[in-house]
Structures are given as C-alpha cells and as structure tokens.
Design a protein around this motif. Structure first.
Motif, short mmCIF file in Angstrom:
data_model
loop_
_atom_site.label_atom_id
_atom_site.label_comp_id
_atom_site.label_asym_id
_atom_site.label_seq_id
_atom_site.Cartn_x
_atom_site.Cartn_y
_atom_site.Cartn_z
N VAL A 189 -19.81 1.18 1.63
CA VAL A 189 -20.47 1.76 0.42
C VAL A 189 -19.37 1.43 -0.90
N LEU A 190 -18.01 1.16 -0.77
CA LEU A 190 -17.04 0.78 -1.46
C LEU A 190 -16.63 -0.44 -1.59
N SER A 191 -17.36 -1.47 -1.12
CA SER A 191 -16.85 -2.83 -1.07
C SER A 191 -17.05 -3.56 -2.19
N ASP A 192 -17.61 -3.04 -3.10
CA ASP A 192 -17.56 -3.98 -4.29
C ASP A 192 -16.63 -3.12 -5.42
N VAL A 193 -15.81 -2.06 -5.00
CA VAL A 193 -14.92 -1.38 -6.03
C VAL A 193 -13.59 -1.87 -5.65
N TYR A 194 -13.22 -2.99 -6.46
CA TYR A 194 -11.70 -3.67 -6.18
C TYR A 194 -10.92 -2.60 -6.13
N ALA A 195 -10.70 -1.59 -7.17
CA ALA A 195 -9.56 -0.69 -7.18
C ALA A 195 -9.43 -0.05 -6.00
N ILE A 196 -10.45 0.48 -5.42
CA ILE A 196 -10.25 1.22 -3.92
C ILE A 196 -9.86 0.28 -2.87
N LYS A 197 -10.31 -0.96 -2.80
CA LYS A 197 -9.98 -1.96 -2.00
C LYS A 197 -8.61 -2.49 -2.10
N SER A 198 -7.77 -2.26 -3.11
CA SER A 198 -6.50 -2.65 -3.42
C SER A 198 -5.61 -1.35 -3.43
N LEU A 199 -6.24 0.01 -2.99
CA LEU A 199 -5.59 1.01 -3.07
C LEU A 199 -4.53 1.16 -1.76
N GLY A 200 -4.89 0.63 -0.60
CA GLY A 200 -4.35 0.48 0.41
C GLY A 200 -2.86 -0.27 0.37
N SER A 201 -2.91 -1.47 -0.18
CA SER A 201 -1.75 -2.42 -0.30
C SER A 201 -0.74 -1.50 -1.45
N ASN A 202 -1.25 -0.83 -2.38
CA ASN A 202 -0.52 -0.11 -3.25
C ASN A 202 0.40 0.94 -2.60
N LEU A 203 -0.47 1.67 -1.74
CA LEU A 203 0.10 2.86 -1.11
C LEU A 203 1.35 2.37 -0.11
N LEU A 204 0.98 1.16 0.62
CA LEU A 204 1.83 0.71 1.74
C LEU A 204 3.21 0.38 0.91
N SER A 205 3.20 -0.13 -0.36
CA SER A 205 4.29 -0.71 -0.93
C SER A 205 5.04 0.81 -1.45
N PHE A 206 4.33 1.68 -1.80
CA PHE A 206 5.14 3.01 -2.14
C PHE A 206 5.83 3.64 -0.81
N VAL A 266 -6.93 6.13 -10.78
CA VAL A 266 -7.61 5.05 -10.27
C VAL A 266 -8.84 5.61 -9.65
N VAL A 267 -8.76 6.56 -8.81
CA VAL A 267 -10.00 7.08 -8.15
C VAL A 267 -10.89 7.82 -9.13
N ASN A 268 -10.39 8.78 -9.90
CA ASN A 268 -11.28 9.63 -10.94
C ASN A 268 -11.67 8.55 -11.80
N GLY A 269 -11.03 7.55 -12.24
CA GLY A 269 -11.44 6.55 -13.30
C GLY A 269 -12.72 5.96 -12.61
N GLU A 270 -12.52 5.49 -11.54
CA GLU A 270 -13.90 4.99 -10.68
C GLU A 270 -14.96 5.82 -10.63
N LYS A 271 -14.76 7.12 -10.50
CA LYS A 271 -15.92 8.32 -10.23
C LYS A 271 -16.44 8.31 -11.57
N THR A 272 -15.48 8.43 -12.72
CA THR A 272 -16.22 8.59 -14.01
C THR A 272 -16.97 7.70 -14.34
N ALA A 273 -16.60 6.41 -14.05
CA ALA A 273 -17.41 5.11 -14.42
C ALA A 273 -18.89 5.05 -13.70
N ALA A 274 -18.66 5.70 -12.34
CA ALA A 274 -19.82 5.61 -11.46
C ALA A 274 -20.83 6.62 -12.23
N GLU A 275 -20.26 7.57 -12.45
CA GLU A 275 -21.23 8.96 -13.01
C GLU A 275 -22.00 8.44 -14.26
#
Length: 558
Positions: free
Chosen positions: A397-414, A491-500
């Motif tokens: 369902v989130l396959s077209d949301v790049y910000a979420i797809k890239s979230l994992g790599s950002n978390l791993l860097s942290f 990033v997540v709430n930003g995507e949520k706001t845009a979707a709403e």
C-alpha cells in the motif's frame, strides 16, 4: 431506485431503454471510480502512516531510556545467603562488597504471669463477706474509715466514721457524700458501689477518673474488710515513655484483664494475650508483649507479679551485627537505612553473609534488546507495506511513497552511528549487533555479555556520552533523530498530512462529479421516458395501419 432509474421505462417501446441508460452512466462514472480507488488507497495509507509513526515513537522511547544517566546508575544488591539477610539499594550507590555478620536479632520485650486453671480464673477475686444484701447491717459499732486516692502531690485523703448498724448501702452513700471526697464541682473522686461477689456483698471503691495516664490508686489504711478498692498496676514501653495505669475491678478474670489492656486508647505499644502452654493443671498464662522490637520498647511493670521472658536479666533486645568487622546495634531487624549509604538491610536469622552492590547490567541489556526489537519490527512493517506482495500479486500500500521506502536505510544509518568514546566500544556493532540482508539486525548475546563484563564503563559512555567533553551519546543521538521523525512536521506525519489533503480534494471532486452526473441522468431519464412514449405511439400507429392494410387486402381478394 437510483438517480435516472425508472422502473416502467421501456414498457411503451419494448426496448431495453433502462439498460441503455445504465450503461451510459457506467461509462461516465469511470473517472469517478478511478478517484474512489485513489481515495481508498490514500485512506489505507493514512492508517499505515499512523502504525509506522506509533512504532517510531516506541523506538524513540527505547532510545530515550538509553540516554538517561539514571538508568545506568541502577544497582542490584545480592546476598550470598539470603536466609540470613536481604538488602535493597538505590540508584547511584557505590559498587562494593561487604562482609555482614548478624550476631543477634532484635526481639520484643515480653512478660508472663503464673499459670492458672481457666481463662475465667480471677486475676483479682472479689472478697467473700457473707453479707446477704445491701440493706443488711454491716457494722455493729461506730467504725473509722480512712483511704487515699492518687499519688504524690495529687494524692487526696478521705476520712469518715461509719455509724453503728450501717448497712453496705448506708456506708456507700456516706463515702459518696463525704466532704473530702467531693471536688469543687460536686463530683466525687472515688465512687463507692455495692457489688455482689461469690459469697455475699461488698463495697467497691473505684476512681471516677478514667484517664489511664493518671495514677489513681486507692489505698485503704483503716476500715472493714468488705471495703475493696480496685487493683492498679502500671506498665511502660521504654524508659522515656509515660506509665499507663490499668485499673482492675474485683472479680476480674484473666481474659477480662486482656481486654482492659488491649482496649485502652492510651495503650502505649503493648499487646496482652492468654496462652495455653499445654500443662495439665495450670496451662493458662497472661502474657504482655511489646508491639515493636528493641530496647526503646522494653516493657517495665509495676504492681503486678509477672516474669520477664525476652530481655530477662538485662539481655539486650537490640539487633547486634557487624559490617566489615565494625559492630552495630539497632532497635529493629528491618529497614535499616543508616548502616551502609544507599542500602537498606533486613535481618532474618543469625549468621554470616556477603553483600555485593553492582550495576544492574541485566536492566541495561534488556533496554538494548528492546531497542533492537523495536527497530526490527519497524523495518519489517516498512518492508511489508512498500514491497511487492507475491501472494497477493500486488504492490504494498505504501510502494509509491518514497519517503517511507527510504526510511529503513535512514534508520539503519542511525543505528550504526559511531560515538567517539575514547574507549573500545564506539557503536552498537561493538556490542554484538550484526546487519542482515533484509535490513534487520541481530544481537549476539554472547558478545553483548562480554562487552558488559570487560568494558562496562565504555558501554555507559557509548549511550550517555560525556557532556563535559562535548560528546553526545548514542542514546541522545537516536532520541533526537527519532524526535525529528515523529514530530508533527516529521517525514511520516508530513506524508500523512499530504495524503489527508488529497483525500479531502478527491472527496470534493467525487461529490461534485457525482452531483453533476445525477442531474444529467435525471434529465436523460425524462428524455428516455418521452422517447419511450413516442416510440410506443408510433408502434401503435404502425400496428393500426398494418391492420387496416390487411383488412383492405382481404376485402379486395373477395
């Protein structure tokens, strides 16, 4: 019935006009259906955004717990023999070990009376006078009477002469009305009443002052034997406390005496009881026991014959023990907070034991494990919602949301961030964290235990840093990064706001388009009604003409 739908449409013409109308509307609704599908997907995405954000917040909570210095100051207190003693410890207590030797447990002061046959045996028996009634003459000649009440400066003396031939009632009235027995407000210091004993009647002398902190002992110095004052004894709990006086009327049993002591509102910390020691003839004993251990609560008795049990012959009632060879005494066995700083000791039996104060490494390990587990749960959720699902044969369902797809790599860097601790532990990788191909991480428990055993201070530095030297710990780094992600503009709430916002626009567009189609097909439905009627009329005329032609042809043939 839907808009543009008329149940009788097509009856006149015989044509499937309603089906034609429905097919036309279905074709016009394709664009609306596309918008509805987009809206449904966006609504599903909003749900997933909330789920991912909740997991980020939980991960942030784990990071925060690893940024707090207080969590690394948690201590454990371990006794080598917990049957001898137990201990609790507060955060930040110095890590050390102590040799503890409990030589004597604190005990409660106690006393015991002689044995008697029954619970109802008299503690203070009423006299046997043989005087039949209160009106029976009790003295044959004039008799002097003298008694005192109280003690020391408060003592009062009452004297009077009993007239010859006076009955018990007459004597009691004379005592109650004696001038020396009356206070300024006219009340008596001592009340005389006629009571019935096991063998005849007698006169009881009792104080009118019911405050058991006052010594209101009555002593008869001169007078007949049928005058009986209440027996009085006292007890103290500790030499510094005030005595409590117990007034025992004639005819009081041992069981009654228990109630007199226990029910007294001025009781200063003594419990009375009757015990049966099992002996054949005189098994019942009155016992007095201090409510609290220690010398400060030693019971002192006066005016009653009892034998001291615990604390007899000056034996100490305090706990005696040593810590690393230094001797101590305390009033109690429990809750000793003033022996070892930060430690509370509790003694259970005599013996030796070793107390060890150490860091609560298990607590920190658990928090690290929670951090890793929280990260893995989040990575798994992101993967499930952004990758292609082979079972369902559809994209997440989130396959077209790049910000979420890239979230994992950002978390791993942290999670792999390094901290310049100046020691051998600079990242989670040094604690046994291993990276997996799917983006998850594994924690090697053996490596973690080894790091804690050999380099605990470096582990502490990794997470809480060194503010004096400007080093930010990994706990704060992760907490700050996750705080940015989870804030309202993250990033997540930003995507949520845009979707709403898209949902709101689609909802408005769908409503407008639907309203426009409804109006259009209401008009078309009416047009189809008229068309149906026209075709029906034409069909009727056609049938009429056909009938006329058939009739004309038939007539010509004849």
């Amino acid at each position: 019935m839907g808009s543009g739908s008329i149940t009788s449409l097509g009856v006149g013409s015989g044509l499937e006009l309603q089906d034609i109308l429905d097919q036309l509307r279905q074709a016009d609704e394709v664009s609306i259906d596309i918008k509805e599908a987009k809206k449904t997907k966006l609504e599903a995405q909003v749900v997933e955004f909330d789920s991912i954000n909740a997991k980020l917040i939980q991960l942030k909570s784990s990071a925060l717990s690893l940024s707090l210095k207080s969590n690394f100051q948690e201590r454990t207190a371990e006794m080598s023999d917990e049957e001898v003693a137990t201990a609790s410890v507060i955060s930040g207590t110095k890590q050390s070990s102590y040799a503890l030797d409990v030589q004597r447990l604190a005990t409660k002061s106690s006393w015991q009376s002689i044995g008697v046959e029954e619970e109802s045996s008299f503690m203070y028996a009423a006299p046997g006078t043989g005087i039949a009634s209160s009106d029976t003459p009790a003295v044959s000649e004039a008799t002097p009477l003298s008694f005192t009440i109280g003690h020391g400066d408060d003592q009062k003396s009452i004297t009077l002469d009993i007239e010859a031939g006076s009955s018990l009632k007459d004597i009691a009235d004379a005592i109650n009305m004696s001038a020396g027995n009356l206070s300024d407000d006219g009340t008596t210091y001592v009340t005389a009443t006629v009571e019935t004993g096991s063998d005849g009647n007698y006169i009881r002398l009792a104080s009118t002052d019911d405050n058991s902190f006052n010594n209101n002992q009555i002593l008869v110095s001169e007078g007949p034997d049928f005058l009986v004052p209440d027996l009085m004894f006292s007890y103290q709990t500790g030499s510094a406390s005030d005595p409590v006086y117990v007034s025992v009327p004639p005819g009081t049993s041992y069981q009654d005496t228990v109630s007199l002591i226990n029910d007294d509102t001025n009781n200063s910390g003594v419990t009375a009881a009757l015990i049966n020691d099992g002996s054949a003839d005189t098994p019942w004993h009155l016992i007095l026991t201090a409510d609290t251990e220690g010398e400060n609560n030693r019971i002192f008795l006066n005016g009653i014959n009892m034998t001291e049990m615990q604390g007899a012959e000056g034996a100490s009632l305090n706990a005696a023990f040593s810590v690393d060879g230094y001797g101590y005494q305390r009033q109690t066995n429990k809750g000793l907070e003033d022996v070892i700083q930060g430690v509370t000791l509790n003694f259970d039996k005599i013996g030796e034991t070793q107390l060890t104060i150490s860091s609560d490494a298990d607590n920190i390990k658990e928090k690290i494990t929670q951090l890793i587990d929280g990260y893995n749960e989040l990575i798994a959720e992101i993967a499930a919602k952004t990758q292609y699902d082979e079972d369902e044969e559809e994209d997440g369902v989130l396959s077209d949301v790049y910000a979420i797809k890239s979230l994992g790599s950002n978390l791993l860097s942290f999670m792999t961030n390094e901290v310049d601790t100046g020691g051998g532990i600079t990242s989670l990788l040094d604690l046994g964290m291993e990276l997996n191909g799917d983006g998850s991480i594994t924690l090697d428990e053996t490596a973690l235990d080894a790091a804690f055993s050999s380099s605990f201070e470096d582990v502490v530095s990794l997470f809480i840093g060194d503010s004096d030297n400007g080093i930010t710990g990994l706990g704060d780094i992760l907490n700050d990064k996750l705080a940015e992600m989870t804030r309202s503009t993250g990033v997540v709430n930003g995507e949520k706001t845009a979707a709403e916002e898209k949902i709101d626009r689609l909802t408005t567009s769908i409503e407008t388009a639907t309203e426009r189609l409804d109006k259009r097909y209401e008009v078309m439905a009416q047009q189809f009604v008229r068309l149906d009627a026209l075709i029906g009329t034409m069909n009727s005329q056609s049938e009429y003409l056909t009938s006329m032609f058939d009739s004309f042809n038939n007539s010509q043939e004849k």
